[in-house]
Every structure is written in structure tokens, then in C-alpha cells.
Design a protein around this motif. Structure first.
Motif, mmCIF file in Angstrom:
data_model
loop_
_atom_site.group_PDB
_atom_site.id
_atom_site.type_symbol
_atom_site.label_atom_id
_atom_site.label_comp_id
_atom_site.label_asym_id
_atom_site.label_seq_id
_atom_site.Cartn_x
_atom_site.Cartn_y
_atom_site.Cartn_z
ATOM 1 N N ALA A 238 2.852 4.486 -2.489
ATOM 2 C CA ALA A 238 1.747 3.965 -1.686
ATOM 3 C C ALA A 238 1.518 4.824 -0.443
ATOM 4 O O ALA A 238 0.373 5.126 -0.077
ATOM 5 N N ALA A 239 2.609 5.225 0.229
ATOM 6 C CA ALA A 239 2.467 6.056 1.418
ATOM 7 C C ALA A 239 1.903 7.432 1.070
ATOM 8 O O ALA A 239 1.063 7.974 1.800
ATOM 9 N N SER A 240 2.348 8.001 -0.042
ATOM 10 C CA SER A 240 1.855 9.326 -0.440
ATOM 11 C C SER A 240 0.381 9.287 -0.803
ATOM 12 O O SER A 240 -0.390 10.183 -0.424
ATOM 13 N N VAL A 241 -0.024 8.249 -1.534
ATOM 14 C CA VAL A 241 -1.434 8.115 -1.900
ATOM 15 C C VAL A 241 -2.305 7.931 -0.665
ATOM 16 O O VAL A 241 -3.451 8.398 -0.611
ATOM 17 N N ALA A 242 -1.755 7.264 0.357
ATOM 18 C CA ALA A 242 -2.489 7.041 1.608
ATOM 19 C C ALA A 242 -2.393 8.230 2.552
ATOM 20 O O ALA A 242 -2.704 8.098 3.739
ATOM 21 N N HIS A 243 -1.947 9.395 2.063
ATOM 22 C CA HIS A 243 -1.820 10.623 2.852
ATOM 23 C C HIS A 243 -0.795 10.481 3.970
ATOM 24 O O HIS A 243 -0.968 11.023 5.069
ATOM 25 N N GLY A 244 0.274 9.743 3.685
ATOM 26 C CA GLY A 244 1.356 9.587 4.644
ATOM 27 C C GLY A 244 2.646 10.155 4.092
ATOM 28 O O GLY A 244 2.710 10.658 2.962
#
Length: 515
Positions: A238-244
Motif C-alpha cells: 500500500a505504501a509503495s503504490v501510494a509513492h511512499g
């Protein structure tokens, strides 16, 4: 039939590698040569000796394997730190993890450009890759000796924090594609976005996973560790998809879950710890297979790597990271040990793999330089970390193995049990259990002394070093293991002195009043 034999051979080789990795801890404890160094060197030698082995283990595949392994390692690291320990060392952990990583990356960039005559692009990649540390190597070298107090927490917290920060910095750098003024601004914005989104998703995901674990019961102990690890994977994604930063999100979620009372908590910690140990072996072996020893003998690889490694250990970290420790309540020896124990590990090599996959110019040379720096750090600094701990007077304790366990399963969360450690000089030292219990609303159900269980009777004399398992009659006692003094003990000896937290385990103890 041929395919079956190939599968069997693969399984055989993997089993031998894992067994060798487990046994290497014994070799490391005797020789003081860190086990990760053995993994790296042996795997790199194997890639030279076995033709075609490196081609079968491409860098992109290793990058994916190491990414999954780091998710497990960081989640387990967060569980080990917990909120209580993090709060106690939040300032040094955040300052070393963020400011220390950025300062180190900047210093290495300048040294690589001016001292080693590398281009700005190559120097920036090296700086971002060599900024994170890996104190897990420290604890593997120490073996059964554990660093206690704030020093151990600072080391663990720094490693957990600067790994995601270093990865976020590398991702921002590779995404910019250059070093112009506009691109530098893009790097800073992307870096800040990675950290902010990672923390936000980690907090939301950690609390969400906690509520999910408590609200949805599962049959038996087996599915609970699987659910926790699957939740960590969801948080990372989820964090990676949200550019985090997915790695930072996983670490934050682990910290939030670390001290919480959840069903089958012990099983979750045991499985995560075992998988994290396996993941560390896999990481170093896989990364070692991607580079051969022959590629490291070039002067523009080993010489630059050695220069940067020496400058990092003796100049950059003491001068730039050292001042960040001045506000921390540590003795001078403990500060010196933290600075010396900032070892490089698997994450720098992973970041070098990112550069190779992204097609950065001269990436394979950069990869070799990073490998040399890590090997020097693990061998030289890691090999002397035990001596440094003794030399600087860092508090350590010997963690004897405890392979046997005794317990009882309950259908509901226990809210009236306590563990108490008896310290030398406390009022409990030399007192019988009958006198210690006093008012009667506390029951001593177990006494542990020198790793053995004692019969708990009214005539049993309590000694320093004993651990007591208490059952109290308080309705508002809180969750099991919470640090709180039973009411009867507080009422029995109010003038005896200040109550303070036990230093070796969860619980409380009285200090004798000086006469």
C-alpha cells in the motif's frame, strides 16, 4: 524424471546452504569473523568457480528476493523495538536515522567526487548506497552477549530507521535521472514524499492490523504469524503504490504492534524472528552471487572501495554523526561504541543492485565498490566490535539459551499477572514468600532461579536474580506483563524507599533506604 532430479538437486543445495548458514554462527562466535562476511565471500567465490552460476541468478531476481527478505527483517525489527523502547530513544533514533543518513550520503558524495575523481552522478549513487548501517551484524558477532540499556536500543533503532531512509533517498535519486538544479529539487521533494507517506501508511496500517488481529479470531496458533506477515506485506504494498517508502511503513507498523497484547503473541514473534534469521542468510548469499571476486581486483574498484571504507569509519561517521549523539544521555564510551558499530550490511548492496537495474552509467563498477566497502566494514569493524564493547565499557549481559518452555493456554487475555525481578539490595532479597505476599491479594505462582523452577511455598527464600510470576487480585490490573506494582506491596512497605523499574525484566522492585 530428469526434472525431478533437478528439483531434488536444487532442494539439496538449498538445504546445505541454509544448514551452513545456521552453523556459521558457531564458527563466527569462535573466530570472531562475522557470519555475513563468510556468506558474502563464499557466495562470491562460488560465482567465480561455478561457470554460469551468476547468469542463473540475475540482479533483478536478487533485487526482488532481497526486497521480500527485508520486509520480514524490518517488520521483525520493529516488533523487537516496540513503542516503549522507541519512546525511550526516539530522539537519537530519528536524528541518526534521518539526519545522520542524509549527512553521511552527502559526505560520501563529496569524497567520492573530489578524493576518488568520480563523476557527480556516480558519486551521488555511492553516497546514497553507503549511508545506511546494519547493526544486525553487530549482534551476530556478539553471539550470546547482548547490548543492554539505551545503547542497544539506539543501535537497533538507527538501523531500522536509516534503511528505509537510505532506500527512499536512492529511489528519489534514480527517479530524477540527473543532477541539475531542477532535478535536485525533484529528488528532495520525492524523498520527503517517500518518508511522509511511509510514516502515514505505517501508522494507519499498524493500528488497522492491530484491530484486525484482535477482532477476527483464527483457529489455532498456526495462522496468526501468517496473518501478521501478510499484513506487513499489505502495508508495504500500500505504501509503495501510494509513492511512499514501503520499508519505512513496515518498520513503523512493527513498532506499533511490538508491545501490544494480541492472541498468540509469542508464536508471532518466534515465527517472525526465525524467518528474519533465514532472510538475513538468503540476503547475503544472494547478493554475494551477483558479484565475482575477480571483478573486485581492479584498481578502480578495490582501491576506491578501501579508501571510502576507511574514511567512512574513521572520519565521516565520527565527525558528522557524532555530534548528533551529544544531546543523548549516553556515556562517552557508549557514544564511541555506537559510532564504531555503525556497520554496513545488506542494504547498501541492495541499493547498488537498484542502480544496476536502473541502468545507471558505470553501475557495475559502483556495485563492486559497494561490495568492497561492506566487506571491509563487516570484517574490520564487525570483527572488533566485541573488543570495542569491552574497551568502551558498554553494558552487556550473557543471554544463555533457554530451549525449554513452560506455560498454560488461556481462552481470554490475562489481566492480573505480573513478572517481577529481584535485584540485589531490594527489600525482597532474602525475604520469604510468606512475608513478601503480606496482605493476601498477591499469589506467587512461580519462582525462577538460574534457569530452574523452584517450589513456591511460604518458606521459600527469595534471592537477588530470581524472577517471580505473580497473580494479583486487582480488577484494574491491566494486561499481562504490564509494569505496575501490586497494591498490597505498596501498602505493606510505604516508607522503604522509592520504587523503580527493574533493569533486567518487566516488573518493579524496592530499593533499600540508605541508613
Amino acid at each position: 524424471m530428469r526434472s525431478t532430479e533437478n528439483i531434488g538437486l536444487t532442494v539439496l543445495v538449498l538445504g546445505v546452504v541454509v544448514l551452513a548458514g545456521v552453523l556459521s554462527n558457531r564458527v563466527s562466535e569462535r573466530t570472531r569473523v562475522p557470519a555475513p562476511f563468510l556468506f558474502l565471500v563464499c557466495a562470491a567465490a562460488a560465482s567465480d568457480l561455478v561457470p554460469g552460476l551468476r547468469a542463473r541468478v540475475p540482479v533483478p531476481l536478487v533485487e526482488q528476493v532481497v526486497t521480500v527478505a527485508l520486509i520480514v527483517v524490518l517488520f521483525d525489527g520493529g516488533l523487537g523495538i516496540g513503542r516503549r523502547r522507541f519512546r525511550a530513544a526516539a530522539v537519537p533514533v530519528v536524528s541518526l536515522g534521518v539526519a545522520g543518513t542524509v549527512l553521511t550520503a552527502g559526505a560520501v558524495t563529496l569524497l567520492a567526487h573530489y578524493a576518488c575523481d568520480l563523476s557527480w552522478r556516480t558519486a551521488l549513487v555511492l553516497g546514497a548506497a553507503l549511508a545506511p548501517t546494519d547493526p544486525a551484524v553487530v549482534f551476530s558477532v556478539l553471539g550470546r552477549h547482548e547490548i543492554t540499556g539505551r545503547t542497544g536500543t539506539v543501535l537497533e533503532g538507527e538501523s531500522g530507521a536509516n534503511d528505509p531512509v537510505g532506500i527512499a533517498l536512492m529511489v528519489a535519486l534514480l527517479g530524477a535521472g540527473g543532477t541539475t538544479g531542477e532535478q535536485i529539487g525533484h529528488i528532495l521533494v520525492t524523498f520527503a514524499e517517500q518518508l511522509a507517506v511511509g510514516v502515514a501508511v505505517g501508522v494507519a496500517g499498524g493500528y488497522g492490523l492491530l484491530r484486525f488481529i484482535r477482532a477476527v479470531p483464527l483457529p489455532g496458533a498456526g495462522p496468526h504469524p501468517v496473518r501478521a506477515l501478510a499484513g506487513a506485506a499489505v502495508i508495504y504494498g500500500a505504501a509503495s503504490v501510494a509513492h511512499g517508502s514501503g520499508f519505512l511503513a513496515v518498520l513503523v507498523a512493527g513498532v506499533l504492534l511490538g508491545d501490544e497484547a494480541v492472541p498468540y503473541r509469542m508464536e508471532i514473534r518466534q515465527v517472525c524472528g526465525a524467518l528474519a534469521s533465514l532472510a538475513e542468510i538468503v540476503v547475503f548469499v544472494a547478493l554475494g552471487l551477483t558479484v565475482g571476486l575477480r571483478a573486485l581486483v581492479r584498481d578502480d574498484v578495490w582501491l576506491i572501495g578501501l579508501v571510502l571504507a576507511v574514511l567512512l569509519a574513521f572520519v565521516v561517521r565520527p565527525l558528522l554523526v557524532g555530534p548528533l549523539l551529544l544531546p543523548v544521555r549516553l556515556r562517552a564510551g557508549e557514544r564511541a561504541f555506537v559510532l564504531w558499530a555503525g556497520l554496513k550490511g545488506a542494504v547498501p548492496i541492495l541499493l547498488g543492485a537498484f542502480a544496476v537495474t536502473a541502468g545507471v552509467p558505470d553501475a557495475h563498477r559502483v556495485y563492486g565498490i559497494i561490495f568492497v566497502v561492506v566487506a571491509f566494514s563487516v570484517l574490520v569493524q564487525g570483527g572488533t566490535v566485541g573488543w570495542a564493547a569491552r574497551r568502551f565499557g558498554v553494558p552487556m549481559r550473557t543471554a544463555d539459551p533457554t530451549p525449554w518452555t513452560f506455560g498454560v493456554r488461556l481462552p481470554h487475555e490475562p489481566r492480573n499477572t505480573r513478572r517481577h525481578a529481584v535485584e540485589p539490595g531490594s527489600d525482597a532479597d532474602g525475604t520469604t514468600l510468606g512475608d513478601l505476599v503480606g496482605a493476601g491479594d498477591v499469589w506467587v505462582s512461580m519462582v525462577l532461579r538460574d534457569g530452574h523452577l523452584l517450589t513456591a511455598s511460604a518458606d521459600t527464600v527469595v534471592r537477588a536474580g530470581d524472577e517471580l510470576l505473580l497473580v494479583t487480585g486487582e480488577k484494574d490490573a491491566g494486561s499481562a506483563g504490564q509494569e505496575r506494582l501490586p497494591a498490597s506491596w505498596a501498602a505493606r512497605r510505604p516508607p522503604a524507599g522509592r520504587v523503580r523499574r527493574a533493569g533486567t525484566s518487566t516488573g518493579w522492585t524496592y530499593r533499600r533506604r540508605r541508613r
